[in-house]
Scaffold this active site. Structure first.
Site, short mmCIF file in Angstrom:
data_model
loop_
_atom_site.label_atom_id
_atom_site.label_comp_id
_atom_site.label_asym_id
_atom_site.label_seq_id
_atom_site.Cartn_x
_atom_site.Cartn_y
_atom_site.Cartn_z
N ARG A 1 -9.61 59.86 26.19
CA ARG A 1 -8.86 58.79 26.84
C ARG A 1 -9.51 58.40 28.17
NH1 ARG A 1 -3.82 57.72 25.29
NH2 ARG A 1 -2.86 57.73 27.38
N TYR B 1 6.23 41.17 27.63
CA TYR B 1 5.24 40.09 27.66
C TYR B 1 3.85 40.65 27.33
CZ TYR B 1 2.09 36.54 29.54
OH TYR B 1 1.08 35.63 29.70
N HIS C 1 -8.26 65.47 24.74
CA HIS C 1 -7.55 64.49 25.56
C HIS C 1 -8.52 63.69 26.42
CE1 HIS C 1 -4.55 62.80 28.29
NE2 HIS C 1 -3.60 63.26 27.50
N HIS D 1 0.14 53.50 28.49
CA HIS D 1 0.74 53.80 29.79
C HIS D 1 1.89 52.83 30.00
CE1 HIS D 1 -3.20 55.78 31.36
NE2 HIS D 1 -2.48 56.60 30.61
N LYS E 1 4.60 59.95 23.81
CA LYS E 1 4.99 60.61 25.05
C LYS E 1 6.04 59.81 25.79
CE LYS E 1 3.02 62.23 29.42
NZ LYS E 1 1.79 62.37 30.23
N ARG F 1 -3.46 60.08 22.18
CA ARG F 1 -3.24 61.46 22.63
C ARG F 1 -3.36 62.44 21.46
NH1 ARG F 1 0.66 58.36 25.26
NH2 ARG F 1 0.48 58.35 27.55
#
Length: 291
Positions: free
Chosen positions: A229, A262, A226, A252, A163, A136
């Site tokens: 992404r 994991y 941005h 995310h 974020k 970002r």
């Protein structure tokens, strides 16, 4: 006084606080006695910052003002925190999709234009890193050299700058390492990787990368900082890379906490390989655009 008391934060964070005081709020706000700074004064100042195009900065400044007043209340220097009364003054964040180039040849042309950009090199490096790492823009702006590990080939972004407020590791391709190596020669005294041209102790501004794209001829409806992404996500998914690996590298948040832990452990080798493949793909896109 509050800034001096924050011995738990980094020098960079302290410099950001000082920037809020000196340049964002300024003496017209900060020289007022505490009892003169009420909700009306705070809301007027925050809206001025917001309407200047620095929406996220306005939110952070509100949080900073609140911290200062809480400090003052605890020391008997103020009766209350005026930011509590102005929680709704800033318009809510609007969830939006960012314009992005997803055609490989057009993306290659953009990368070639960035490479040829003859303005302040910090902006060229920042855009190149945005393309190579799809981190970002806000996380790129405040990048610090303490986060870059050239030996381990990883950029470790601390949770406080993410974020989702979770530490994020970015595998660095050969191409990304080359950009960081070039940027290292600037050796800004603040430790910032991408400082401003006029003040090496400050990060590039919130809109600097997008302004640079506009100067190169890319409109706001065509591509944004941005947007890299979305470019990466679209092309990598189309190239057959696993969606879980891509999502993890995009930082995310996985809703299942057990699976989240994991994923962080299991996907690292795949993420390293994917990021190198992505950088190699970008090189090929640049060649395609020149043929």
């Amino acid at each position: 006084e509050y800034i001096s008391s924050r011995t738990d934060v980094s020098d960079h964070t302290r410099s950001v606080y000082e920037w809020y005081v000196r340049d964002i709020l300024g003496p017209s706000f900060c020289d007022l006695p505490l009892d003169r700074i009420g909700p009306g004064v705070v809301s007027e100042s925050l809206l001025k910052v917001h309407h200047s195009g620095r929406q996220e900065t306005a939110r952070r400044v509100r949080f900073f003002i609140g911290r200062v007043f809480k400090y003052a209340v605890m020391r008997g220097r103020a009766d209350s925190d005026p930011t509590i009364m102005v929680k709704g003054v800033l318009p809510p964040r609007i969830k939006r999709s960012y314009p992005a180039i997803t055609d490989p040849e057009k993306l290659g042309a953009l990368l070639a234009a960035i490479e040829d950009y003859d303005g302040w090199p910090t902006l060229r490096w920042a855009l190149q890193i945005a393309a190579l790492t799809f981190v970002r823009p806000g996380e790129i702006r405040f990048a610090d050299w303490s986060e870059i590990d050239f030996e381990e080939k990883v950029w470790r972004i601390p949770a406080r700058r993410m974020k989702m407020k979770r530490e994020h590791d970015v595998p660095l391709s050969r191409q990304a390492l080359a950009v960081f190596s070039e940027a290292r020669k600037l050796d800004a005294p603040s430790g910032l990787v991408f400082p401003q041209i006029s003040k090496l102790t400050r990060p590039i501004s919130e809109n600097a990368m997008n302004v640079t794209l506009r100067r190169m001829g890319y409109g706001k409806d065509e591509h944004t900082a941005h947007g890299f992404r979305s470019s990466a996500s679209t092309i990598l998914n189309g190239a057959g890379f696993r969606a879980d690996v891509i999502e993890r590298q995009l930082a995310h948040l996985e809703p299942n906490e057990v699976r989240r832990v994991y994923n962080r452990q299991e996907y690292w080798p795949e993420r390293v390989a994917m990021m190198q493949s992505w950088a190699d793909m970008l090189d090929r896109f640049k060649v395609m655009s020149l043929i």
